[in-house]
Write a protein that holds these residues in place. Sequence first.
Motif, short mmCIF file in Angstrom:
data_model
loop_
_atom_site.label_atom_id
_atom_site.label_comp_id
_atom_site.label_asym_id
_atom_site.label_seq_id
_atom_site.Cartn_x
_atom_site.Cartn_y
_atom_site.Cartn_z
N UNK A 84 0.85 -1.19 0.00
CA UNK A 84 0.00 0.00 0.00
C UNK A 84 0.88 1.24 0.00
N UNK A 85 0.69 2.07 -1.01
CA UNK A 85 1.45 3.31 -1.13
C UNK A 85 0.62 4.27 -1.96
N UNK A 86 0.66 5.54 -1.62
CA UNK A 86 -0.14 6.53 -2.31
C UNK A 86 0.72 7.31 -3.29
N UNK A 87 0.26 7.34 -4.54
CA UNK A 87 0.94 8.08 -5.60
C UNK A 87 0.63 9.58 -5.44
N UNK A 88 1.61 10.43 -5.75
CA UNK A 88 1.39 11.87 -5.71
C UNK A 88 0.30 12.23 -6.73
N UNK A 89 -0.52 13.25 -6.46
CA UNK A 89 -1.70 13.54 -7.29
C UNK A 89 -1.43 13.82 -8.77
N UNK A 90 -0.29 14.31 -9.14
CA UNK A 90 -0.05 14.64 -10.55
C UNK A 90 0.43 13.44 -11.37
N UNK A 91 0.38 12.23 -10.77
CA UNK A 91 0.80 11.01 -11.46
C UNK A 91 -0.25 9.92 -11.29
N UNK A 92 -0.31 9.03 -12.29
CA UNK A 92 -1.25 7.91 -12.22
C UNK A 92 -0.56 6.60 -11.88
N UNK A 93 0.76 6.58 -11.87
CA UNK A 93 1.47 5.36 -11.54
C UNK A 93 2.85 5.32 -12.15
N UNK A 94 3.43 4.11 -12.16
CA UNK A 94 4.75 3.92 -12.75
C UNK A 94 4.97 2.45 -13.03
N UNK A 95 5.98 2.18 -13.81
CA UNK A 95 6.48 0.81 -13.98
C UNK A 95 7.97 0.86 -13.71
N UNK A 96 8.45 -0.19 -13.08
CA UNK A 96 9.84 -0.21 -12.65
C UNK A 96 10.36 -1.63 -12.66
N UNK A 97 11.59 -1.79 -13.11
CA UNK A 97 12.27 -3.08 -13.07
C UNK A 97 13.75 -2.79 -12.92
#
Length: 117
Positions: A66-79
């Motif tokens: 559970x983590x909240x994304x900052x409002x100006x972003x919808x998400x991310x992908x990371x590897x």
Amino acid sequence: MNQEPTTYEELILKKRCIDLARYYSISKEDLEKIYNFLLANPEGNISGKTGSLLLFVGPNLKDTINATCKPSYDGLTMSRNSFRVIPHYTPSSGSSSSGGSSSNNNNNNNNNNNNNR
């Protein structure tokens, strides 16, 4: 992330975790968990949503944080090999009208081309 990186790959992975913290409200313990997860799973990836981070190995979901994304972003992908932020998209009301005129222009151009044959 409490330990010092010993390889270039570990250093890059640590930097990606620090970058992740710029976009999500997340605890140090969870950042450590993500770092260790990606270190232990070369095929692992993180899919960030607005309220959570999903940890995958291939197509299999292994954990959710559970983590909240900052409002100006919808998400991310990371590897291990990539880091991509998904900015928040707000559709504008004017885009539909310009799309319509563009479509009309294309139709007019097609009609003109057919008439010139």
